[in-house]
Scaffold this active site. Structure first.
Site, PDB file in Angstrom:
ATOM      1  N   SER A   1      30.958  25.145  43.113  1.00 23.17           N
ATOM      2  CA  SER A   1      32.298  25.732  43.085  1.00 23.17           C
ATOM      3  C   SER A   1      32.965  25.405  41.763  1.00 23.17           C
ATOM      4  CB  SER A   1      33.152  25.183  44.230  1.00 23.17           C
ATOM      5  OG  SER A   1      34.500  25.601  44.101  1.00 23.17           O
ATOM      6  N   HIS A   2      33.916  26.243  41.373  1.00 22.93           N
ATOM      7  CA  HIS A   2      34.703  25.953  40.187  1.00 22.93           C
ATOM      8  C   HIS A   2      35.630  24.757  40.413  1.00 22.93           C
ATOM      9  CE1 HIS A   2      33.235  29.842  38.951  1.00 22.93           C
ATOM     10  NE2 HIS A   2      33.809  29.707  37.767  1.00 22.93           N
ATOM     11  N   SER A   3      35.831  24.406  41.662  1.00 29.04           N
ATOM     12  CA  SER A   3      36.690  23.278  42.013  1.00 29.04           C
ATOM     13  C   SER A   3      35.862  22.180  42.668  1.00 29.04           C
ATOM     14  CB  SER A   3      37.785  23.726  42.985  1.00 29.04           C
ATOM     15  OG  SER A   3      38.410  22.626  43.600  1.00 29.04           O
TER      16      SER A   3
ATOM     17  N   SER B   1      30.678  33.532  37.968  1.00 26.60           N
ATOM     18  CA  SER B   1      30.214  32.682  36.882  1.00 26.60           C
ATOM     19  C   SER B   1      29.482  31.445  37.403  1.00 26.60           C
ATOM     20  CB  SER B   1      31.381  32.265  35.984  1.00 26.60           C
ATOM     21  OG  SER B   1      32.397  31.642  36.730  1.00 26.60           O
TER      22      SER B   1
END
Length: 230
Positions: free
Chosen positions: A11-13, A72
């Site tokens: 995850s981006h987080s 991404s």
């Protein structure tokens, strides 16, 4: 070598990845999970190094399924896979599925001893694209005649949601018989959770196969026991 397919959550987080792993681990305590969230600097983004390390950490000899949150993240995961040798690449797949729902579904499949392809298929059931009734099976006349069916009432406060549903799937998956609960596949976590069965609901369990009687007896006992919540 561990006994189950490993799962990497990208995850981006970092918090999303860690929270997803925390949730899935409640239903699959023996599965190896790795949260690969956030950038190398601890911010929002993705990290090639975190994903690469995660793949190695999750690989116990049975393969690795990767769940990603955004495009991404998928690109970074694909790059990490490209750096593996051919033998390693064959054991790592990216699931086209929502990160939370897909991870939970994959986790239960891995916990019950599913192969790499089984776990991947389970994750894909969370896409919401396929017909939600696609895995339902209408019993033939011969199957109906040989079916074992019993009903039980859900007594636990949370009904068949999350952890109890996962427990139900784990028990159902031990049997070779075809099993349905209220008309859906009793070995599919998301199908069961989709029923929205709350405390006080009646469940009908139907099984066909050599171990149908044992399967129904065990599942009814599990429901009547309250899944340890009562």
């Amino acid at each position: 070598m561990t006994g189950a397919v490993g799962i990497v959550v990208v995850s981006h987080s970092a918090k999303i990845a860690e929270g997803t792993v925390e949730l899935a681990r409640q239903m699959a305590p023996t599965v190896t999970f790795v949260a690969a969230g956030g950038s190398d600097e601890g911010g929002i983004g993705t990290s090639f190094d975190k994903i690469s390390s995660g793949i190695q950490d999750a690989q116990g000899g049975h393969g690795v399924v990767i769940l990603c949150d955004l495009g991404s993240a998928i690109l970074t995961a694909e790059t990490a896979i490209d750096f593996l040798d051919d033998a390693e690449k064959a054991q790592v797949v990216i699931a086209d599925a929502p990160v939370v729902e897909g991870t939970v579904a994959a986790a239960v499949a891995a916990e019950t001893g599913g192969t790499l392809q089984d776990v991947l298929a389970a994750a894909r059931t969370a896409t919401g694209i396929a017909d939600p009734h696609a895995d339902e099976h209408t019993l033939t006349r011969d199957e109906v005649q040989g079916a074992v069916e019993r009903s039980a009432v859900l007594v636990n406060p949370s009904g068949l949601h999350a952890r109890p549903a996962a427990e139900f799937v784990k028990h159902a998956s031990k049997f070779d018989s075809t099993i349905q609960i209220n008309g859906v596949d009793a070995k599919s976590l998301l199908r069961i959770m989709g029923l929205g069965l709350a405390q006080g609901s009646t469940v009908s369990i139907v099984a066909t196969g050599a171990d149908a009687s044992a399967a129904v007896d065990e599942l009814v006992s599990l429901v009547e026991s309250g899944f340890g919540e009562v």
